[in-house]
Design an enzyme around this catalytic site. Structure first.
Site, mmCIF file in Angstrom:
data_model
loop_
_atom_site.group_PDB
_atom_site.id
_atom_site.type_symbol
_atom_site.label_atom_id
_atom_site.label_comp_id
_atom_site.label_asym_id
_atom_site.label_seq_id
_atom_site.Cartn_x
_atom_site.Cartn_y
_atom_site.Cartn_z
ATOM 1 N N ASP A 146 0.867 -1.174 0.000
ATOM 2 C CA ASP A 146 0.000 0.000 0.000
ATOM 3 C C ASP A 146 0.905 1.225 0.000
ATOM 4 O O ASP A 146 1.994 1.211 0.562
ATOM 5 C CB ASP A 146 -0.898 -0.016 1.244
ATOM 6 N N ASP B 282 -8.331 -7.110 1.214
ATOM 7 C CA ASP B 282 -7.398 -7.236 2.323
ATOM 8 C C ASP B 282 -8.084 -6.611 3.527
ATOM 9 O O ASP B 282 -8.952 -5.756 3.388
ATOM 10 C CB ASP B 282 -6.106 -6.460 2.059
ATOM 11 N N CYS C 30 -13.990 -26.668 11.141
ATOM 12 C CA CYS C 30 -12.774 -26.091 10.577
ATOM 13 C C CYS C 30 -11.652 -27.120 10.604
ATOM 14 O O CYS C 30 -11.467 -27.823 11.586
ATOM 15 C CB CYS C 30 -12.363 -24.850 11.366
ATOM 16 N N CYS D 196 -8.413 -26.428 10.278
ATOM 17 C CA CYS D 196 -7.097 -25.836 10.536
ATOM 18 C C CYS D 196 -6.398 -26.543 11.693
ATOM 19 O O CYS D 196 -7.018 -27.208 12.511
ATOM 20 C CB CYS D 196 -7.209 -24.331 10.780
ATOM 21 N N HIS E 102 -5.923 -19.474 13.131
ATOM 22 C CA HIS E 102 -7.306 -19.892 12.859
ATOM 23 C C HIS E 102 -8.056 -18.871 12.020
ATOM 24 O O HIS E 102 -8.697 -19.219 11.023
ATOM 25 C CB HIS E 102 -8.104 -20.155 14.136
#
Length: 382
Positions: free
Chosen positions: A91, A280, A318, A320, A349
């Site tokens: 950015d 983002d 999930c 993960c 996570h």
RNA sequence: GCGCUCGUGGUGUAAUGGGAGCACGUUAGCCUGUCCAGCUAAAAGGUGCGGGUUCGAGUCCCGCCGGGUCCA
């Protein structure tokens, strides 16, 4: 050509695409974790790779102040410095000018501001923001813009938009004149690897007509990708969506569209469905460090006392590494005890959840389904 | 045993004789191109106990209880 963008499938307004950069291919729609200071707070680069992160954000303003662009340049550029082999987007620092507004002074030439670190005075303009970003060497760099504050009256929104357009032209001019300079002393990399793409940014506040004009005139300058900036600055959520939906219509179909700074899991799904390709947001990483976790069953504030004895997985749906291994009770304990591991695990996570969410959306677009994600609900169950 | 000293929310502490405050902890909320292990709010003590002086006492005086400490 510094980057290529191919659209592989469409479903309604949504697109599944492929963005090809000097540091790898990115399947879109994509969520880009924010690593402001050449680090996604709490997680190491190898874990980011494991999570499937293909592109990270860095921040020109912060890296300019510390460790300094010249330092990074001497060390081989941002990829090499932070040992990240995949793509990076920086950015320009325009948003920091907005968010650090007590310390700034904006003129046509650029922005004079005081460092939040030591109070020292600095100047950022389209030209030296480009110079800095060329020195850092990210695959995608952003034009130096002014993020219009909210609320703003129509005169202010127009003046700000006009200046962003002039700054966009100056950004592009400087970039075109200097992009082929070999930036990294002592490190021999191919021309392809150091080629960069400069994206333009659409502003215009909350005025749909100004947004249209900003989009058309930014496109007139011609960039390989376009961002929608100036949103999520305090306006009501429905207004954000309205502006995005309206602005998208004026962006070219064959170029990547990047919605800056957005959003919650529900929002990124919604915007992907509207035809946004890149997003983002600091939310997953920041919220994680503050104990707010996103799950298939809604938000969980892991610091709450109710989880002290909860032996179940954070999110049973999930896959993960955190949800596979640790209980809510343990995560709550780590948070309460102020253990660094709490931030690490929570961040892993949340990022995993965001990335999974985007993968699910992409998958559904490829299958031509209208519904994006079955793993996101708007509210936690009672 | 004599003397000195200290007893204030869960913990640690502050309050010229005049609205009992702060920090941590606890509980809850917030977080959207990161000044962010951040921010906001709430609950929680009537000052060890009893008397006295005073218009007014956490604060001064007396006694008791409890802790610390010096001396013997």
């Amino acid at each position: 050509m510094s980057i290529e963008f191919h659209i592989e499938a469409k479903s309604g307004a949504a697109r599944a695409g492929r963005l090809i950069t000097p540091h790898g291919e990115i399947e879109t729609p994509v969520f880009m974790p924010v690593g402001t200071l050449a680090s996604v707070k709490g997680v190491s680069q190898d874990i980011l790779e494991e999570l499937g992160v293909r592109i990270l954000l860095g921040n020109t303003y912060h890296l300019y102040l510390r460790p300094g662009v010249e330092q990074v340049r001497k060390l081989g550029g941002l990829h090499r410095f932070m040992a990240w082999p995949r793509a990076i987007l920086t950015d320009s620092g325009g948003f920091q000018v907005f968010s650090l507004n007590e310390l700034r002074k904006v003129t046509e030439e650029g922005v004079t501001f005081r460092s939040h670190l030591d109070g020292s005075s600095h100047f950022l303009s389209p030209e030296n923001a480009m110079q800095a970003q060329i020195g850092l060497g990210a695959d995608i760099i952003m034009a130096f813009d002014e993020c219009t504050e909210y609320p703003a009256d129509s005169a202010r929104m127009r003046a700000s938009m006009e200046m962003t357009l002039r700054w966009a032209e100056r950004s592009k001019k400087y970039f075109e004149e200097h992009k082929n300079e070999v930036p990294w002393n002592g490190f021999h990399v191919g021309a392809a690897e150091r080629s960069q793409a400069l994206f333009g940014i659409v502003q215009g506040g909350m005025d749909l007509q100004l947004r249209k004009e900003s989009a058309e005139r930014t496109i007139g300058i011609s960039f390989p990708g376009y961002a929608i900036g100036g949103l999520s600055v305090g306006e009501p959520r429905p207004l954000t969506r309205e502006v995005v939906e309206s602005t998208i219509e004026h962006l070219p179909a064959d170029k990547p569209r990047y919605l800056m700074g957005v959003g919650t899991p529900e929002e990124i799904v919604a915007y992907a469905k509207l035809g946004i390709d890149m997003m983002d947001c600091v939310l997953p990483t920041r919220a994680a460090r503050h104990g707010l976790l996103f799950t298939s069953d809604g938000k969980i504030s892991i610091k709450q006392a109710r989880y002290a004895g909860d032996d179940s997985a954070l999110d049973p749906n999930c896959g993960c590494r955190v949800c596979q291994r640790y209980s809510r009770a343990y995560l709550r304990h780590l948070y309460a005890a102020n253990e660094v591991l709490a931030q690490v695990l929570n961040t892993i996570h949340n990022l995993s959840f965001y990335l999974d969410t985007m993968r699910t959306v992409r998958h559904s677009i490829l299958l031509g389904k209208e519904t994006g994600s079955s793993c996101v609900q708007s509210e936690p169950k009672p």
